[in-house]
Design a protein around this motif. Structure first.
Motif, PDB file in Angstrom:
ATOM      1  N   GLY A  47       0.798  -1.261  -0.015  1.00 28.50           N
ATOM      2  CA  GLY A  47       0.201  -0.042   0.086  1.00 28.50           C
ATOM      3  C   GLY A  47       0.824   1.312   0.108  1.00 28.50           C
ATOM      4  N   GLU A  48       1.931   1.280   0.803  1.00 31.43           N
ATOM      5  CA  GLU A  48       2.948   2.368   0.910  1.00 31.43           C
ATOM      6  C   GLU A  48       3.757   2.642  -0.539  1.00 31.43           C
ATOM      7  OE1 GLU A  48       3.184   4.817   3.249  1.00 31.43           O
ATOM      8  OE2 GLU A  48       1.434   3.759   4.037  1.00 31.43           O
ATOM      9  N   LEU A  49       4.059   1.559  -1.437  1.00 33.77           N
ATOM     10  CA  LEU A  49       4.470   1.429  -2.403  1.00 33.77           C
ATOM     11  C   LEU A  49       3.414   2.158  -3.207  1.00 33.77           C
ATOM     12  CD1 LEU A  49       7.325   0.910  -4.090  1.00 33.77           C
ATOM     13  CD2 LEU A  49       6.240  -1.558  -4.436  1.00 33.77           C
ATOM     14  N   ILE A  50       2.200   1.819  -3.376  1.00 37.91           N
ATOM     15  CA  ILE A  50       1.377   2.166  -4.487  1.00 37.91           C
ATOM     16  C   ILE A  50       1.334   3.910  -4.211  1.00 37.91           C
ATOM     17  CG2 ILE A  50      -0.878   2.361  -5.084  1.00 37.91           C
ATOM     18  CD1 ILE A  50      -0.994  -0.624  -4.457  1.00 37.91           C
ATOM     19  N   LYS A  51       1.227   4.245  -2.749  1.00 40.98           N
ATOM     20  CA  LYS A  51       0.995   5.648  -2.654  1.00 40.98           C
ATOM     21  C   LYS A  51       2.334   6.335  -3.300  1.00 40.98           C
ATOM     22  CE  LYS A  51      -0.042   5.271   1.750  1.00 40.98           C
ATOM     23  NZ  LYS A  51      -0.420   5.580   2.951  1.00 40.98           N
ATOM     24  N   SER A  52       3.152   5.738  -2.820  1.00 38.71           N
ATOM     25  CA  SER A  52       4.511   6.402  -3.361  1.00 38.71           C
ATOM     26  C   SER A  52       4.810   6.675  -4.854  1.00 38.71           C
ATOM     27  CB  SER A  52       6.007   5.801  -2.785  1.00 38.71           C
ATOM     28  OG  SER A  52       7.015   6.052  -3.208  1.00 38.71           O
ATOM     29  N   PHE A  53       4.507   5.731  -5.777  1.00 35.14           N
ATOM     30  CA  PHE A  53       4.385   5.503  -7.043  1.00 35.14           C
ATOM     31  C   PHE A  53       3.510   6.725  -7.523  1.00 35.14           C
ATOM     32  CE2 PHE A  53       6.259   1.208  -7.450  1.00 35.14           C
ATOM     33  CZ  PHE A  53       7.048   1.606  -8.422  1.00 35.14           C
ATOM     34  N   CYS A  96      -7.254  -4.137  -9.675  1.00 30.15           N
ATOM     35  CA  CYS A  96      -6.989  -5.027  -8.816  1.00 30.15           C
ATOM     36  C   CYS A  96      -5.833  -5.824  -9.255  1.00 30.15           C
ATOM     37  CB  CYS A  96      -8.265  -5.988  -8.678  1.00 30.15           C
ATOM     38  SG  CYS A  96      -9.758  -5.292  -8.270  1.00 30.15           S
ATOM     39  N   ILE A  97      -4.704  -5.524  -8.398  1.00 32.14           N
ATOM     40  CA  ILE A  97      -3.548  -5.997  -8.486  1.00 32.14           C
ATOM     41  C   ILE A  97      -3.022  -6.963  -7.102  1.00 32.14           C
ATOM     42  CG2 ILE A  97      -2.798  -4.140 -10.035  1.00 32.14           C
ATOM     43  CD1 ILE A  97      -1.070  -2.848  -7.694  1.00 32.14           C
ATOM     44  N   PRO A  98      -2.119  -7.575  -7.664  1.00 32.85           N
ATOM     45  CA  PRO A  98      -1.576  -8.694  -6.414  1.00 32.85           C
ATOM     46  C   PRO A  98      -1.107  -7.797  -5.070  1.00 32.85           C
ATOM     47  CG  PRO A  98      -0.510  -9.192  -8.528  1.00 32.85           C
ATOM     48  CD  PRO A  98      -1.185  -7.858  -8.651  1.00 32.85           C
ATOM     49  N   GLY A  99      -1.042  -8.396  -4.085  1.00 32.18           N
ATOM     50  CA  GLY A  99      -0.435  -7.496  -2.861  1.00 32.18           C
ATOM     51  C   GLY A  99       1.005  -7.807  -2.860  1.00 32.18           C
ATOM     52  N   SER A 100       1.690  -8.365  -3.730  1.00 33.11           N
ATOM     53  CA  SER A 100       3.167  -8.810  -3.355  1.00 33.11           C
ATOM     54  C   SER A 100       3.830  -7.333  -3.831  1.00 33.11           C
ATOM     55  CB  SER A 100       3.870  -9.718  -4.113  1.00 33.11           C
ATOM     56  OG  SER A 100       3.971  -9.231  -5.510  1.00 33.11           O
ATOM     57  N   THR A 101       5.036  -7.092  -3.205  1.00 33.09           N
ATOM     58  CA  THR A 101       5.533  -5.553  -3.637  1.00 33.09           C
ATOM     59  C   THR A 101       6.249  -5.820  -5.130  1.00 33.09           C
ATOM     60  OG1 THR A 101       7.597  -6.394  -2.481  1.00 33.09           O
ATOM     61  CG2 THR A 101       6.342  -4.992  -1.284  1.00 33.09           C
ATOM     62  N   ASN A 102       6.617  -7.104  -5.413  1.00 34.71           N
ATOM     63  CA  ASN A 102       7.057  -7.116  -6.898  1.00 34.71           C
ATOM     64  C   ASN A 102       5.981  -6.963  -7.913  1.00 34.71           C
ATOM     65  OD1 ASN A 102       9.941  -7.527  -6.256  1.00 34.71           O
ATOM     66  ND2 ASN A 102       9.618  -9.795  -6.187  1.00 34.71           N
ATOM     67  N   GLY A 103       4.776  -7.473  -7.385  1.00 34.04           N
ATOM     68  CA  GLY A 103       3.496  -7.321  -8.304  1.00 34.04           C
ATOM     69  C   GLY A 103       3.024  -5.856  -8.295  1.00 34.04           C
ATOM     70  N   VAL A 104       3.247  -4.995  -7.082  1.00 33.94           N
ATOM     71  CA  VAL A 104       2.838  -3.779  -7.288  1.00 33.94           C
ATOM     72  C   VAL A 104       3.832  -2.905  -8.237  1.00 33.94           C
ATOM     73  CG1 VAL A 104       2.789  -1.639  -5.590  1.00 33.94           C
ATOM     74  CG2 VAL A 104       1.660  -3.760  -4.989  1.00 33.94           C
ATOM     75  N   LYS A 105       4.840  -3.152  -7.947  1.00 36.28           N
ATOM     76  CA  LYS A 105       5.935  -2.437  -8.652  1.00 36.28           C
ATOM     77  C   LYS A 105       5.862  -2.696 -10.101  1.00 36.28           C
ATOM     78  CE  LYS A 105      10.970  -1.655  -8.630  1.00 36.28           C
ATOM     79  NZ  LYS A 105      11.588  -1.995 -10.132  1.00 36.28           N
ATOM     80  N   LEU A 106       5.595  -4.007 -10.775  1.00 40.44           N
ATOM     81  CA  LEU A 106       5.383  -4.228 -12.069  1.00 40.44           C
ATOM     82  C   LEU A 106       4.111  -3.417 -12.669  1.00 40.44           C
ATOM     83  CD1 LEU A 106       6.194  -6.042 -14.553  1.00 40.44           C
ATOM     84  CD2 LEU A 106       4.351  -7.491 -13.603  1.00 40.44           C
ATOM     85  N   ALA A 107       3.001  -3.561 -11.845  1.00 42.33           N
ATOM     86  CA  ALA A 107       1.835  -2.935 -12.265  1.00 42.33           C
ATOM     87  C   ALA A 107       1.944  -1.505 -12.391  1.00 42.33           C
ATOM     88  CB  ALA A 107       0.543  -3.325 -11.467  1.00 42.33           C
ATOM     89  N   MET A 108       2.467  -0.720 -11.340  1.00 44.75           N
ATOM     90  CA  MET A 108       2.373   0.586 -11.381  1.00 44.75           C
ATOM     91  C   MET A 108       3.555   1.224 -12.315  1.00 44.75           C
ATOM     92  SD  MET A 108       0.274   1.609  -8.830  1.00 44.75           S
ATOM     93  CE  MET A 108       0.691   3.299  -9.026  1.00 44.75           C
ATOM     94  N   GLU A 109       4.659   0.568 -12.343  1.00 44.69           N
ATOM     95  CA  GLU A 109       5.729   1.077 -13.389  1.00 44.69           C
ATOM     96  C   GLU A 109       5.255   0.704 -14.776  1.00 44.69           C
ATOM     97  OE1 GLU A 109       9.457  -0.738 -12.509  1.00 44.69           O
ATOM     98  OE2 GLU A 109      10.040   1.014 -11.164  1.00 44.69           O
ATOM     99  N   LYS A 110       4.947  -0.289 -15.047  1.00 41.32           N
ATOM    100  CA  LYS A 110       4.677  -0.661 -16.624  1.00 41.32           C
ATOM    101  C   LYS A 110       3.348  -0.465 -17.025  1.00 41.32           C
ATOM    102  CE  LYS A 110       8.844  -2.368 -16.910  1.00 41.32           C
ATOM    103  NZ  LYS A 110       9.834  -2.051 -17.648  1.00 41.32           N
ATOM    104  N   LEU A 111       2.185  -0.401 -16.270  1.00 40.10           N
ATOM    105  CA  LEU A 111       0.959  -0.434 -16.766  1.00 40.10           C
ATOM    106  C   LEU A 111       0.133   0.807 -16.242  1.00 40.10           C
ATOM    107  CD1 LEU A 111       0.107  -4.118 -16.777  1.00 40.10           C
ATOM    108  CD2 LEU A 111       0.908  -2.763 -18.505  1.00 40.10           C
ATOM    109  N   ILE A 112       0.038   0.836 -14.755  1.00 38.91           N
ATOM    110  CA  ILE A 112      -0.974   1.933 -14.403  1.00 38.91           C
ATOM    111  C   ILE A 112      -0.433   3.213 -14.451  1.00 38.91           C
ATOM    112  CG2 ILE A 112      -1.912   2.687 -12.312  1.00 38.91           C
ATOM    113  CD1 ILE A 112      -2.065  -0.343 -11.274  1.00 38.91           C
ATOM    114  N   LEU A 113       0.728   3.663 -14.051  1.00 41.54           N
ATOM    115  CA  LEU A 113       1.013   4.927 -14.334  1.00 41.54           C
ATOM    116  C   LEU A 113       1.400   5.368 -15.604  1.00 41.54           C
ATOM    117  CD1 LEU A 113       3.811   5.761 -11.219  1.00 41.54           C
ATOM    118  CD2 LEU A 113       1.373   6.676 -11.467  1.00 41.54           C
ATOM    119  N   PRO A 114       1.951   4.625 -16.430  1.00 40.31           N
ATOM    120  CA  PRO A 114       1.887   5.376 -17.956  1.00 40.31           C
ATOM    121  C   PRO A 114       0.721   5.495 -18.529  1.00 40.31           C
ATOM    122  CG  PRO A 114       3.569   3.292 -17.766  1.00 40.31           C
ATOM    123  CD  PRO A 114       2.644   3.500 -16.317  1.00 40.31           C
TER     124      PRO A 114
END
Length: 165
Positions: free
Chosen positions: A32-38, A136-154
Motif C-alpha cells: 500500500g505504501e509503495l502504491i502511494k509512493s508511485f 485489482c493487482i497482487p499484494g506482493s511488492t514485486n507485483g505492485v512495482k510491475l503494475a505501477m511502473e509498466k501499466l498503471i502510471l504510464p
C-alpha cells in the motif's frame, strides 16, 4: 520499451488505495505504501487509503463508500490469487460496468517474463465503475512495482480521459 513522454502527470488524478488483507496493518503494509509512493511520484494524489479484510461484502462496499467523492481511480492490492481467501476479483468484477481485458493480459505477460509460469495464477483485472478506473493487482511488492511502473502510471491519465468521453 518506449519511455512515458511525461513522467509527471499533466493532470493529477485523485486515487484511493485499498489493501485487501487479513494480516496487514498500517505498520507493515509495504505494498500500500509503495502504491502511494508511485502515485505521488507520478504527480497524483492519494485521497484515501484503507486496509480492509478479505471479505466480499467489505471489498464490494468500498467502491460505494467513495462513489460520490471526487475519485478518479481505485487501486486494490491483494486478494487476486487463487487461494480460498483471495476474493477481491469476484467482489469487484461484478460491480464493473466495463472490463479492460488488456490490463490483466499484459500484467500476466509481463509477470511471466519475470517469474515464469507462476504468472498464470494471477487474476489481476481492471475496469470502470461509475466513470472511475478500478485496478485489482497482487499484494506482493514485486507485483505492485510491475503494475505501477509498466501499466498503471504510464496510462492512468489517458485511461481516465477516455472513460469520460
Amino acid at each position: 520499451m518506449i519511455p512515458h513522454p511525461d513522467p509527471i502527470a499533466p493532470t493529477p488524478l485523485n486515487c484511493v488505495v485499498i489493501t485487501v488483507s487479513d494480516t496487514r496493518s498500517p505498520e507493515n503494509d509495504r505494498s500500500g505504501e509503495l502504491i502511494k509512493s508511485f502515485l505521488q511520484t507520478g504527480g497524483h494524489v492519494t485521497v484515501g487509503y484503507r486496509i480492509i479484510p478479505d471479505e466480499p461484502e467489505t471489498i464490494a462496499s468500498e467502491l460505494e463508500v467513495w462513489e460520490t467523492q471526487a475519485v478518479d481511480a481505485f487501486i486494490f492490492n491483494g486478494g487476486t490469487g487463487i487461494s480460498k481467501r483471495d476474493r477481491t476479483v469476484e467482489s469487484v468484477s461484478g460491480k464493473l460496468e466495463r472490463i479492460i481485458p488488456g490490463f490483466g493480459e499484459l500484467f500476466r505477460l509481463l509477470s511471466y517474463q519475470s517469474i515464469g509460469s507462476r504468472a498464470m495464477s494471477s487474476r489481476a483485472i481492471a475496469g470502470v465503475y461509475q466513470e472511475k478506473l478500478v485496478f485489482c493487482i497482487p499484494g506482493s511488492t514485486n507485483g505492485v512495482k510491475l503494475a505501477m511502473e509498466k501499466l498503471i502510471l504510464p496510462e492512468l491519465v489517458h485511461l481516465s480521459q477516455q472513460i469520460k468521453k
